[in-house]
Design an enzyme around this catalytic site. Sequence first.
Site, PDB file in Angstrom:
ATOM      1  CG  ASP A   1      -7.176   3.070  -1.353  1.00  0.00           C
ATOM      2  OD1 ASP A   1      -7.497   1.705  -1.476  1.00  0.00           O
ATOM      3  OD2 ASP A   1      -7.444   3.673  -0.208  1.00  0.00           O
ATOM      4  N   GLY A  47     -20.392   6.920   1.122  1.00  0.00           N
ATOM      5  CA  GLY A  47     -19.754   7.564   0.105  1.00  0.00           C
ATOM      6  C   GLY A  47     -20.362   7.745  -1.250  1.00  0.00           C
ATOM      7  CG  PHE A  48     -20.085  11.111  -3.155  1.00  0.00           C
ATOM      8  CD1 PHE A  48     -19.206  11.868  -3.975  1.00  0.00           C
ATOM      9  CD2 PHE A  48     -20.198  11.392  -1.930  1.00  0.00           C
ATOM     10  CE1 PHE A  48     -18.573  13.180  -3.592  1.00  0.00           C
ATOM     11  CE2 PHE A  48     -19.542  12.792  -1.306  1.00  0.00           C
ATOM     12  CZ  PHE A  48     -18.576  13.121  -2.367  1.00  0.00           C
ATOM     13  N   GLY A  49     -18.008   7.897  -4.145  1.00  0.00           N
ATOM     14  CA  GLY A  49     -16.376   7.807  -4.963  1.00  0.00           C
ATOM     15  C   GLY A  49     -16.819   6.446  -5.738  1.00  0.00           C
ATOM     16  CG  ASN A  50     -13.822   3.480  -8.565  1.00  0.00           C
ATOM     17  OD1 ASN A  50     -13.467   2.466  -7.851  1.00  0.00           O
ATOM     18  ND2 ASN A  50     -14.192   3.434  -9.714  1.00  0.00           N
ATOM     19  CE  LYS A  54      -4.581   0.756  -0.019  1.00  0.00           C
ATOM     20  NZ  LYS A  54      -5.309  -0.052  -0.346  1.00  0.00           N
TER      21      LYS A  54
HETATM   22  N1  GLU Z   1      -7.040  -0.146  -3.503  1.00  0.00           N
HETATM   23  C1  GLU Z   1      -7.758  -1.144  -3.700  1.00  0.00           C
HETATM   24  C2  GLU Z   1      -7.967  -2.140  -2.772  1.00  0.00           C
HETATM   25  O1  GLU Z   1      -7.799  -1.698  -1.571  1.00  0.00           O
HETATM   26  C3  GLU Z   1      -7.156  -1.792  -5.272  1.00  0.00           C
HETATM   27  C4  GLU Z   1      -5.658  -2.103  -5.011  1.00  0.00           C
HETATM   28  C5  GLU Z   1      -5.213  -2.821  -6.503  1.00  0.00           C
HETATM   29  O2  GLU Z   1      -6.014  -2.758  -7.460  1.00  0.00           O
HETATM   30  O3  GLU Z   1      -3.856  -2.861  -6.447  1.00  0.00           O
HETATM   31  O4  GLU Z   1      -7.831  -3.315  -2.959  1.00  0.00           O
END
Ligand code: GLU
Length: 461
Positions: free
Chosen positions: A178, A250-253, A138
């Site tokens: 993210d 939420g209202f994001g992706n 991350k």
């Molecule tokens: N941020 C997303 C998650 O929490 C996607 C991570 C990714 O596609 O590498 O899983």
Amino acid sequence: MLFLQHSVFNPYCYMKTEEIMSYLEAKYPGEKEYHQAVREVLESVEETYNSHPEFEKNKIVERMVEPDRIFTFRVTWVDDSGEVRHNTGYRIQFNSAIGPYKGGIRFHKAVTPSMLKFLGFEQTFKNALTTLPMGGAKGGSDFDPVGKSDAEIMRFCQAFMLELWQCIGPDQDIPAGDVGCGGREIGYMYGMYKKLAREYNTGVLTGKGSTWGGSILRPEATGFGALYFTSHLLARAGQDIKGRKVCISGFGNVAWGACKKATELGAKVVAISGPDGVCEIPGGINGEMIDYMLVMRASNRNKVQDMADKFPSECKFTAGRKAWSVPCDIALPCAFQNELAEEDARELKKNGCWCCCEVSNMGCQPGAIRFFQNNGILFAPGKAVNAGGVATSGLEMTQNATHISWSAREVDEKLHFIMESIHEQCVKFGIRKDGSVDYVKGANIAGFMKVAQAMLEQGLV
Ligand code: GLU
């Protein structure tokens, strides 16, 4: 019951989680989210772990809770008024036992090492559940995208990549989006990566645009996958999503994809929410409103009230209230960690809710999860429910590595299959004596066993 017997007859094993937690809390004081995420996994896997002496001998769990490495860097950029700004950037490569480091980038003012360590730790198990060979990572920055212009976002992303590019690579570490980091940000970072690395391999980031190496359906995948998982969970409980009322935070992706698929499956999304309050939609969200969520996200205003202003006859905005105050059958937290507290869980139950599928990472506080589980409310954790996002990133990596592009139907079929398999793994490891499923335990044990076994087989590295 088994757990209690175990703890009575073998106090050392019972103490294991507490011992490790005390050690981590003393070593990393104040890293609350990280402690919370580790504790949840350790409590779930303790009994299984203790029946594998080879894990204990190789200190698997002690090694697994520590990231492989953490990169920290300063990001300097210039805002539209010409003022020099700086933020802190991070990439945490948590675990590579089952594949190259993989996980998103979070841009949010509250980003700290603790937040990214919890996310990287969760990602490791989530990625293991997807059935694809991906390790956990991350990254992110305490950069706050709210109120920033497009040009500022671009300059920040370029400055961030100026440091990050040396840590990543298509076979090494593959970031994605993210919270606060979507297709636009991935585009700016990818452009800068190519310039710096003189490498034109599209596989270095996922969540790219569909004309330059991105997978069709990646933007929808987290929300779609969450609804596929929810459908399997409901089917096993003899229920159906059709006609059900759904509340989404939420209202994001992620919320966008969840609204789209829930509506497509015949459910009625009666509320969405934001940091400013809740937008009630008694008639259910429609296609035009779902499309407008994308405009709201791109505006960087971070206000759900914008939906009610745009659709005043369909929506009612109330400031300061959460989505959980609106009566529903199914709650889908899609916003941020710890967004759903125990008192919210109580309010949901009082208002008739009987199922909560956590879509955000660690969206529910431990007290809320306990309340759901003790009150017969179906609950599944984020690392299983939201794994469709990173799974489709994995599919994007495969397409990039083989220089092909799958159709929406092909990607959707694979996503379906993966979500079904994740659901099956949760059932296998989480089934209780009475036939019901502890999805928290199931997801944690399934992910943990895969990573632990791989670490064991790869020796002391
Ligand atoms: N941020 C997303 C998650 O929490 C996607 C991570 C990714 O596609 O590498 O899983």
